[in-house]
Scaffold this motif. Structure first.
Motif, PDB file in Angstrom:
ATOM      1  N   THR A   1      -8.155 -14.769   5.626  1.00 38.84           N
ATOM      2  CA  THR A   1      -6.951 -14.520   6.371  1.00 38.84           C
ATOM      3  C   THR A   1      -6.343 -13.031   6.295  1.00 38.84           C
ATOM      4  N   THR A   2      -6.708 -12.423   5.291  1.00 43.17           N
ATOM      5  CA  THR A   2      -6.054 -11.057   4.956  1.00 43.17           C
ATOM      6  C   THR A   2      -6.770  -9.874   5.915  1.00 43.17           C
ATOM      7  N   ALA A   3      -8.239 -10.316   6.109  1.00 42.96           N
ATOM      8  CA  ALA A   3      -9.097  -9.562   7.069  1.00 42.96           C
ATOM      9  C   ALA A   3      -8.478  -9.948   8.463  1.00 42.96           C
ATOM     10  N   PHE A   4      -8.073 -11.115   8.605  1.00 36.57           N
ATOM     11  CA  PHE A   4      -7.697 -11.445  10.109  1.00 36.57           C
ATOM     12  C   PHE A   4      -6.214 -10.459  10.390  1.00 36.57           C
TER      13      PHE A   4
ATOM     14  N   GLY B   1       2.730  -8.010   0.387  1.00 33.36           N
ATOM     15  CA  GLY B   1       2.612  -8.904  -0.773  1.00 33.36           C
ATOM     16  C   GLY B   1       1.371  -9.170  -1.326  1.00 33.36           C
ATOM     17  N   ARG B   2       0.183  -8.811  -0.701  1.00 32.05           N
ATOM     18  CA  ARG B   2      -1.235  -9.171  -1.328  1.00 32.05           C
ATOM     19  C   ARG B   2      -1.725  -8.090  -2.282  1.00 32.05           C
ATOM     20  N   GLN B   3      -0.905  -6.958  -2.313  1.00 34.11           N
ATOM     21  CA  GLN B   3      -1.207  -5.737  -3.234  1.00 34.11           C
ATOM     22  C   GLN B   3      -1.598  -6.113  -4.909  1.00 34.11           C
ATOM     23  N   LYS B   4      -0.868  -7.253  -5.367  1.00 32.40           N
ATOM     24  CA  LYS B   4      -1.091  -7.718  -6.533  1.00 32.40           C
ATOM     25  C   LYS B   4      -2.095  -8.907  -6.530  1.00 32.40           C
TER      26      LYS B   4
ATOM     27  N   MET C   1      -9.925  -8.289  -5.503  1.00 29.24           N
ATOM     28  CA  MET C   1      -9.964  -6.780  -5.258  1.00 29.24           C
ATOM     29  C   MET C   1      -9.965  -6.737  -3.736  1.00 29.24           C
ATOM     30  N   LEU C   2     -10.872  -7.468  -3.142  1.00 29.98           N
ATOM     31  CA  LEU C   2     -11.176  -7.228  -1.657  1.00 29.98           C
ATOM     32  C   LEU C   2      -9.926  -7.799  -0.878  1.00 29.98           C
ATOM     33  N   VAL C   3      -9.209  -8.649  -1.409  1.00 32.10           N
ATOM     34  CA  VAL C   3      -8.100  -8.842  -0.678  1.00 32.10           C
ATOM     35  C   VAL C   3      -6.960  -7.723  -0.830  1.00 32.10           C
ATOM     36  N   ARG C   4      -7.039  -7.084  -2.023  1.00 34.63           N
ATOM     37  CA  ARG C   4      -6.118  -6.004  -2.205  1.00 34.63           C
ATOM     38  C   ARG C   4      -6.587  -4.827  -1.116  1.00 34.63           C
ATOM     39  N   MET C   5      -7.789  -4.621  -1.152  1.00 37.60           N
ATOM     40  CA  MET C   5      -8.422  -3.541  -0.407  1.00 37.60           C
ATOM     41  C   MET C   5      -8.040  -3.711   1.190  1.00 37.60           C
ATOM     42  N   LEU C   6      -8.358  -5.078   1.550  1.00 37.52           N
ATOM     43  CA  LEU C   6      -7.997  -5.489   2.796  1.00 37.52           C
ATOM     44  C   LEU C   6      -6.670  -5.352   3.314  1.00 37.52           C
TER      45      LEU C   6
END
Length: 1661
Positions: free
Chosen positions: A1347-1350, A1375-1378, A1382-1387
């Motif tokens: 989802t984050t990548a999208f 909101g995904r920074q926390k 790690m890949l979610v934060r990066m994306l």
């Protein structure tokens, strides 16, 4: 006003006459005539005026107007005004003579107008025309013709003018030189003569009764002289004929003495013309007139001319007249009139001339002579009276003539003779016999007459003779006594059989007339007529011929009527009986036709009539005479098998009435001895005779048969039995056959109370004794067909006798099973390739009667009987009518045999069914019939279904349900027949409907309804039969649907499933139409009743699947898909669950079943929702310990989501699913995208892995079953079906699909997909985003990553701003920074950074938040590989250009300090990103220049050294950063160097560059020497070789260019301590000049001295 209107209309019409179209001209003529009916005067004046005014109008157009005037004048002559008549006369006269040339059409039209007016205004017409008929002047052609026509049309008005006209005309005859003028004068003289004759013949009506013949005689004779002496010799044939036509009528008016004087020349002159003219009619007509005129004056000259006349006229008659040429027929008539004239005057000479001609060898001469004889017999009766004997005797030779034309002529002569009393003379009987013989000729279709046919009609001799005989009997009173009773002599001789109908009709008419004369007048006087047949002979003959009532032109009715009128002569006691019975028999014949009449019933009526006649006579002597006469007549009928057969029956009936047992036995013996056994009809007749006789004489009959059996007739020794000594073995077989048949007829006719006891003891014993022959003591069955057929028939009749016996229920037929077995053997022995004999049919009929007798057949015997009969009939090849093999005349017989055999089979099966009239009995019967009903041979199916229809109709008719019981096999039976309603054969279709109809009514009976109950729905099936007549598939299947609807409403619930199961079996039917019909009916039934079958749905689905595997037909596949769809529309969840339970991977049939659910958008949407729910509800995989890898684990896909994903693929691969996919686009996309993310790296269960390998080894699998591949393919097909093909293509071309399946780069693939969606499917994104947001909280990392990548990639496109999604997506990314992943934060950081390219205008608005996110990312503590920091730096670099400067200033130093460590990161990406970011940060250093300058100096050494970085991208970043830093360093030279030497497209000479850089540094910032050296010392231990080498070189250049004042800053010890790094140490030594005489290492530098002056600064060479 009215007149002027008519005139204008008439003028308009006449103007239109110039039209060249004949049809238009005809219409103009009709219109003028129509106007003339209302206003004749006006129209005539208009026509006159128009023709006078249009003098130049061409004559064809004038003709139209003149013809109209003629018609108007003719129709209105009585009312025509005199003045108008004068106008018309004047106009017509002018029109007729205007042109001197003859213009026939125009002048004829004008002449016709004058003739029409002359009907009433003769004087006015003559007044006008005579002005143009002047003496001495040759008149106009049409003036003369008009006179001629006027003389014909108005005799009384014209004759008074003729004398003067003739006087004027005679001189003109010599003036006429042209042929046409001569012809018109002849024409006028002919008509003048005919008018004068008519006038003289009607003097009583004439205006002037004083006119006499001699008034015109001299003028006529004068004209005759010119015509005969001059013009008749002309070479022009038409003129000669005109002269001849005129001379005939003129001869009546010539003076008698002049005529007498001219005859010697005139007659030869006329006769001579026959040779010159082919058309003789006008010559013959004129000759006849001349002959009549000669006879009228009592001429003596004719006597001399007679021979010439006869010799010339006779050939004229002998030449045949052609009916198609009327003049030839007329010529015959005129020639015969000539003979009449001559015969009246010279009878002897004429007969002397004619009668020898009858002996001529020339057929035409004989026929012509007979025609003349008929003529003179009719027309000269008084002259021929005394010649009658002579004429009769001369007819002997013609009576023997075999020529048909002569025969017809003779019959006509006989007719003429009869009218004039010739037949009453001696020799007249020969004429009558001849006539009757011709009546007896075979009646044939009239043959086509040859072209030279004579003047006789084309009717056959026989038909002419019949008509003549009847006319003589009914219209010539003088013939009554001649014909009665003489004609009776022709009734009994067999050779006159064909003449019986006319004979009987004539005799009946004559008898009736005789009865009218007196009571005894019609009684036969045998004392006066010894040749008359006896009453017994007449009765026998007339009764026997009545048995074939329509033969010989319906002779039955005629014979019976004659018999009726002869009742007194036959026996006085018959009057009352025959008066009552004969009319009813005749009426029966007349009410029926040959085809409709039941022959058996008719013969029974006649035999009953005979029986009643014998009873009425009640005279044994009379009966004995009658029997004797019958037996005597037997041989007469040898060529008439049907009549002879009936005569045998009559003999049997008469013997039965005979009380003399001796006579009975004697006659039976005689019959046995004289019978012609080789004839079938004779065998049959003899057996019938014995059977009928046995009614009253059973003992005598059996005794006579026993006696005959005991004789030596069957022994082969010749001479033991004289009657049969010449008979062959074959004939002995025929005798045996007859005797066997006799026993059968005796059994069936004899009284039952007497015969039952004799059947097994005597009759059967003797029958089998004849049938089985013993050879050397061994029983051998005969192969003789006749014997076999007679045995079968005899057994059949014996069975009937037992069945019909009053006590048959008590009679146990012990030999029943043996006889049935014998019949079965007969049927088996018949060849199956054709039906040549009636053995099958007769054997089955026999079995029909046998099976109903006691005792019951055993089950094996019953089964063998049924199977043998079915195979023996149904398996036969097509019937003769269907083969079209040109089998000729035998075909109707074979067709009848086929029909009779099939009927026998039906009757037998009915008889068997009657014994067990229950559902079980019906099921048992159709167990035998079923395979035949489904046969792939048309004829087998046709017969089987026809038989089935008959059985079901019989069952329904006989059914009597006392208690309500279940018809348990209804479903199975309906399934057997209903698909046949679309069979390729129309007859099968019709019978199949009848079967279903009967079955439904049987069901209603079992439900308790009365047998006469009418069900409207079931009755509707009959109406559907019409739709099955034509082989239109659309109509057929629509009808099948309607049938299924009726069945669906009437089949009980407990039968529904069995019906469906049996119907599914019909899918494999060899007839494709029927398998199609089965599918139609299954689907119709399911639509109608499927809602109650929820529990059975899995079973039905399983059956559908198995049938798809069995039957490889396209129409079956389509229909099965329709079935699945119907079930799904009623039971969605059950169907989906059932299909999901199918084995993975789905086979092609399961896939087809899934695709069928895409047919209807609403249903498809509901099923897609169910499948989505199943994908989302269950966990996508389970963790499984991997024992081989120790403590590791692997993810194993769960089956339900995998199956649901495959199902989604199949449904959406169907084009019909498009609408449903569009409606569920967002949920489908989101679910499938997340399904892809959940299956990355997930494995199939071990069981499925092996199954997939097996399926791939068997053949190419439809698709991969791997979870991730499956999900990706499903997503692709979803996008394609949802109208986003462009997205699929774009992702594919970018390699996005492969990336998505890669565990390491899945997020990159998702980014490619998101970009494509943003570009090609923007309007779909709001719902997709809305559906994806909740998954950011998913417990599964993979789903949050996807989802984050999208979202991150969406932010790279302006579409999110356009769709007002930016804030929503950005907030979710923030909101995904926390996020723990790690890949979610990066994306998330990547996405925020993408805003700079997607929506750069929005960056300033959200600058602080974005900057904070980036700084937080760089400060991420849970980032061991600094990937988050890397993304933060990359994103920040992209954002910097769009952020507010004030937002950057506050964070500038923090960022610069934070990123400084990354300059030397082991990861090239980190080095690159941090250095680029540092370069970008320099843009914002103006407000805090000193602080940032410090950061530049801190990073300067690193940046310069990393120009030697092994990674080009890092070198590129360093160049960028140094170029950006240059302007902030306060050294213009250095800035220029950075800008010039560090361009991206320019290669760098690092040594030179560093030498110059160090020079500028030391010039501008000498105090920084020690700091720069210390920084360089750090890189002496760098991992990168080139950087380790560059650091000491850097120091060397610094030291080289520093002035002495700052030289003390260098800590030599510290430099030396760097020796631990070999490369760095060596470089350091060289740069410092350590070691005298040493050369500098090659770093691209110029050679330098070992020492230099303090403060000096060497420059680049």
């Amino acid at each position: 006003m009215m007149e002027s209107r008519i005139k204008r209309l008439a003028t308009t019409l006449m103007d239109a006459t110039t039209d060249k179209d004949p049809l238009v001209q005809e219409q103009i003529y009709n219109a003028l005539c129509y106007l003339g009916e209302s206003e004749p005067e006006e129209i005539l004046h208009s026509c006159d005026e128009y023709l006078r005014q249009h003098d130049k109008l061409a004559y064809p157009h004038r003709v139209i107007i003149l013809k109209a005037m003629e018609t108007v004048v003719k129709n209105n002559i009585a009312s025509l005004d005199k003045s108008t008549a004068k106008v018309v006369i004047f106009l017509a006269s002018n029109e007729m003579t205007k042109s001197k040339e003859v213009i026939r059409d125009w002048q004829q039209a004008a002449s016709s107008v004058l003739v029409a007016v002359g009907q009433r205004f003769i004087n006015k017409v003559m007044e006008e025309v005579l002005t143009k008929f002047q003496p001495g002047i040759l008149p106009h052609y049409f003036i003369v013709q008009t006179f001629a026509n006027l003389s014909v049309s108005n005799v009384f008005g014209m004759v008074p003018f003729l004398n003067s006209i003739l006087g004027t005309m005679l001189p003109m005859l010599g003036m006429a030189k042209q042929d046409h003028m001569k012809s018109v004068f002849c024409y006028a003289l002919q008509h003048f003569s005919e008018s004068i004759q008519e006038y003289l013949a009607n003097l009583d009506k004439a205006p002037d009764p004083t006119v006499r013949k001699d008034t015109f005689s001299n003028e006529i004779f004068s004209a005759y002289e010119v015509l005969f002496n001059s013009w008749l010799q002309h070479r022009e044939a038409k003129l000669r004929l005109a002269v001849v036509e005129a001379v005939g009528p003129m001869s009546y008016l010539m003076p008698s003495e002049k005529l007498e004087e001219q005859l010697p020349k005139l007659i030869p002159g006329i006769l001579a013309l026959y040779k010159k003219h082919a058309e003789a009619f006008y010559i013959s007509k004129s000759l006849c007139q001349i002959l009549e005129a000669s006879v009228n004056i009592g001429s003596r000259s004719l006597d001399v001319q007679l021979d010439a006349l006869l010799g010339t006229l006779h050939p004229q008659i002998c030449a045949p007249a052609d009916p198609s040429v009327p003049l030839t027929v007329k010529n015959h008539t005129e020639v015969l009139r000539c003979f009449t004239v001559l015969a009246c005057s010279f009878p002897d000479r004429v007969l002397a001339f004619l009668l020898p001609k009858l002996e001529s060898s020339n057929e035409r001469t004989r026929v012509g002579t007979l025609l003349i004889m008929r003529q003179i017999i009719n027309s000269a009766p008084s002259q021929m009276e005394i010649k009658k004997p002579f004429i009769l005797s001369s007819m002997k030779l013609p009576l023997q003539d075999s020529n048909d034309k002569v025969k017809r002529a003779v019959v006509q002569v006989i007719s003429a003779m009869a009218h004039h009393g010739y037949l009453e003379q001696p020799g007249g009987e020969a004429m009558l016999e001849y006539l009757v013989r011709q009546c007896a000729l075979p009646s044939e279709a009239p043959k086509k007459q040859p072209p030279d046919a004579d003047d006789l009609t084309s009717d056959s001799v026989q038909s002419i003779s019949v008509n003549t005989l009847f006319l003589l009997s009914t219209t010539v009173d003088r013939m009554n006594n001649v014909l009665w009773p003489y004609l009776l002599e022709f009734v009994t001789p067999i050779q006159f059989t064909n003449a019986l109908t006319p004979l009987c009709k004539s005799l009946m008419y004559l008898a009736v007339k005789k009865q009218e004369e007196g009571e005894n007048a019609s009684l036969l006087r045998y004392d006066l007529n010894g040749n008359l047949p006896s009453p017994y002979a007449l009765t026998t003959r007339l009764l026997v011929v009545s048995s074939q009532p329509y033969a010989g032109d319906c002779r039955g009715a005629a014979a019976l009527r004659l018999l009726s009128v002869l009742q007194y002569s036959v026996h006085p006691a018959l009057e009352q009986l025959w008066s009552k019975r004969v009319p009813s028999l005749v009426e029966h014949i007349e009410e029926n036709t040959e085809k409709r009449l039941c022959q058996k019933e008719w013969e029974e009526k006649l035999l009953l009539f005979l029986q009643e006649t014998l009873a009425a006579v009640s005279d044994n002597a009379w009966v004995c005479h009658f029997v004797t006469e019958m037996c005597r007549q037997l041989n007469s009928y040898n060529g008439f098998p049907l009549e002879k057969n009936f005569l045998y029956k009559c003999i049997g009936t008469a013997l039965g009435a005979c009380t003399s047992k001796d006579l009975v036995q004697k006659q039976l013996q005689e019959l046995l001895e004289t019978a012609r056994y080789h004839e079938e009809a004779e065998r049959e007749g003899l057996a019938s005779c014995f059977g009928i006789c046995a009614i009253n004489h059973l003992e005598e009959t059996l005794a006579k048969l026993e006696d005959f059996v005991r004789s030596d007739v069957f022994k082969k020794s010749v001479g033991l039995f004289s009657i049969f000594k010449d008979r062959s073995d074959n004939e002995v077989e025929k005798i045996k056959s007859t005797l066997i048949l006799c026993y059968g007829f005796v059994a069936v006719h004899a009284p039952k109370e007497l015969v039952l006891s004799r059947i097994e003891a005597d009759i059967l014993k003797n029958i089998f004794q004849y049938f089985n022959t013993k050879v050397l003591g061994i029983k051998v069955e005969t192969k003789d067909l006749t014997l076999k057929l007679c045995l079968i028939r005899s057994i059949c009749m014996i069975s009937q006798a037992i069945y019909n016996g009053g006590k048959c229920g008590d009679f146990v037929f012990s030999r029943k099973a043996e006889l049935v077995a014998q019949m079965v053997e007969f049927i088996k022995a018949e060849p199956l390739d054709a039906m040549r004999t009636p053995v099958r049919q007769r054997a089955m009929v026999t079995c029909t009667y046998l099976v109903v007798l006691e005792p019951h057949l055993s089950d094996p015997d019953r089964t063998e009987l049924i199977d043998t009969c079915l195979a023996g009939v149904l398996a036969l090849p097509p019937e003769p009518g269907q083969e079209r093999d040109g089998s000729g005349g035998d075909a109707p017989h074979k067709e009848m045999l086929y029909g009779d055999t099939l009927s026998a089979l039906k009757d037998l099966l009915k008889s068997l069914l009657q014994r067990n009239l229950t559902p079980h009995g019906l099921q048992d019967m159709f167990a035998h019939l079923g395979p035949w009903i489904k046969s792939n041979k048309e004829q087998e199916r046709q017969r089987a279904v026809e038989v089935s229809a008959a059985l079901l109709d019989f069952y329904l008719g006989k059914l009597n349900v006392s208690t309500v019981v279940p018809f348990y096999n209804l479903g199975v039976l309906i399934a057997l027949f209903s698909p046949r309603c679309s069979d390729s054969l129309a007859s099968v279709r019709q019978h199949a409907v009848d079967c279903v109809y009967c079955l439904l009514y049987i069901q209603l009976c079992y439900e308790g309804f009365a047998r006469d109950h009418t069900d409207e729905m079931v009755e509707g099936l009959k109406a559907l039969k019409k739709g099955l007549e034509e082989p239109d598939f659309t109509v057929l299947f629509h009808t099948c649907h309607n049938i299924a609807m009726v069945v669906g409403k009437r089949v009980p619930p407990d039968q529904l499933m069995s019906l469906l199961l049996a119907m599914f079996e019909g899918l494999a039917d060899p007839d494709k139409n029927c398998s199609r019909a089965a599918t139609v009916m299954i689907n119709s039934l399911l639509k109608e009743r499927g809602s109650v079958l929820q529990e059975k749905v899995p079973d039905i689905m399983s059956i559908i699947h198995s049938k798809l595997q069995e039957v490889d037909e396209e129409h079956i596949r389509k229909a099965a898909q329709q079935t699945v769809y119907i079930l799904a529309s009623q039971h969605k969840s059950v169907v989906v669950s059932s299909l999901l339970g199918s084995a993975l991977p789905f086979d092609s049939h399961t896939c087809a079943m899934w695709r069928s659910l895409a047919a209807e958008p609403t249903l498809t949407s509901q099923i897609l929702e169910q499948l989505l729910e199943k994908v989302n509800r269950d966990v996508p995989y389970k963790e499984s310990k991997c024992f081989l890898l120790g403590s590791g684990s692997e993810r194993i896909a769960t089956l339900l989501p995998l199956a649901a994903t495959c199902a989604l693929y199949e449904i959406m691969s169907a084009p019909e699913s498009g609408a449903a996919v569009l409606g569920l686009y967002a949920p489908l996309f989101v679910t499938l995208l997340l399904r892809v993310s959940c299956t990355v790296g997930v494995q199939l269960p071990k069981s499925l892995q092996s199954r997939e390998r097996r399926s791939s080894s068997l053949g190419p699998a439809p698709r991969s079953l791997h979870p991730c591949s499956c999900a990706v393919e499903t997503l692709k097909v979803m996008l394609a079906r949802g109208g986003s093909e462009a997205v699929t293509r774009a992702v594919g071309s970018a390699g996005g699909w492969d990336l998505m399946a890669s565990p390491e780069r899945h997020h990159d693939g998702v980014a490619v997909l998101a970009g494509a969606m943003a570009r090609h499917a923007g309007p779909r994104l709001p719902l997709i985003v809305k559906n994806l947001i909740p998954t950011l909280s998913s417990v599964l990392d993979s789903q949050r990553i996807t989802t984050t990548a999208f979202f991150a990639e969406l932010l790279n496109n302006n579409v999110v701003n356009d769709l007002m999604l930016l804030e929503t997506v950005m907030d979710n990314m923030t909101g995904r920074q926390k996020d723990p992943c790690m890949l979610v934060r990066m994306l998330a950081l990547r996405g925020l950074g993408n805003i700079s390219s997607g929506s750069p205008e929005k960056v300033r608005k959200h600058g602080a938040k974005l900057l904070a996110s980036m700084v937080n990312g760089m400060d991420d503590k849970d980032d061991p590989h600094n990937l988050v920091a890397l993304e933060a730096m990359s994103s920040l670099s992209k954002l910097l250009d769009h952020l507010e400067e004030r937002d950057i200033q506050s964070m500038l130093l923090h960022i610069a300090i934070r990123i400084r460590p990354f300059f030397d990161s082991e990861q090239p990406d980190l080095r690159q990103s941090s250095i680029v970011l540092f370069g970008n940060l320099t843009k914002f250093s103006e407000d805090d220049c000193e602080a940032f300058f410090e950061q530049i100096l801190n990073g300067l050494v690193t940046l310069l050294l990393h120009l030697q970085d092994p990674k080009p991208e890092v070198v590129k970043a360093c160049k960028f950063a140094l170029r950006m830093c240059g302007p902030n360093m306060g050294c213009e030279g250095l800035c220029d160097m950075f800008l010039n030497h560090l361009r991206e497209d320019r290669s760098l000479h690092y040594g030179e560059f560093m030498n110059n850089v160090c020079k500028h540094l030391m010039q501008s910032y000498p105090e920084m020497l020690n700091r720069l050296i210390l920084t360089n010392l750090f890189y002496f231990k760098s991992n990168w070789v080139d950087i380790r080498a560059a650091a000491p070189m850097f120091i060397g250049f610094l030291v080289l260019h520093v002035d002495e004042d700052h030289c003390q800053q260098v800590d030599l010890d510290q430099l030396i301590s760097g020796e631990s790094v070999p490369t760095a140490c060596t470089a350091g030594e060289q740069e410092l000049g350590v070691g005298a005489g040493a050369q500098p290492r090659e770093f691209g530098l110029p050679s330098v001295g070992l020492c230099r002056a303090p403060g000096s600064c060497s420059t680049l060479g």
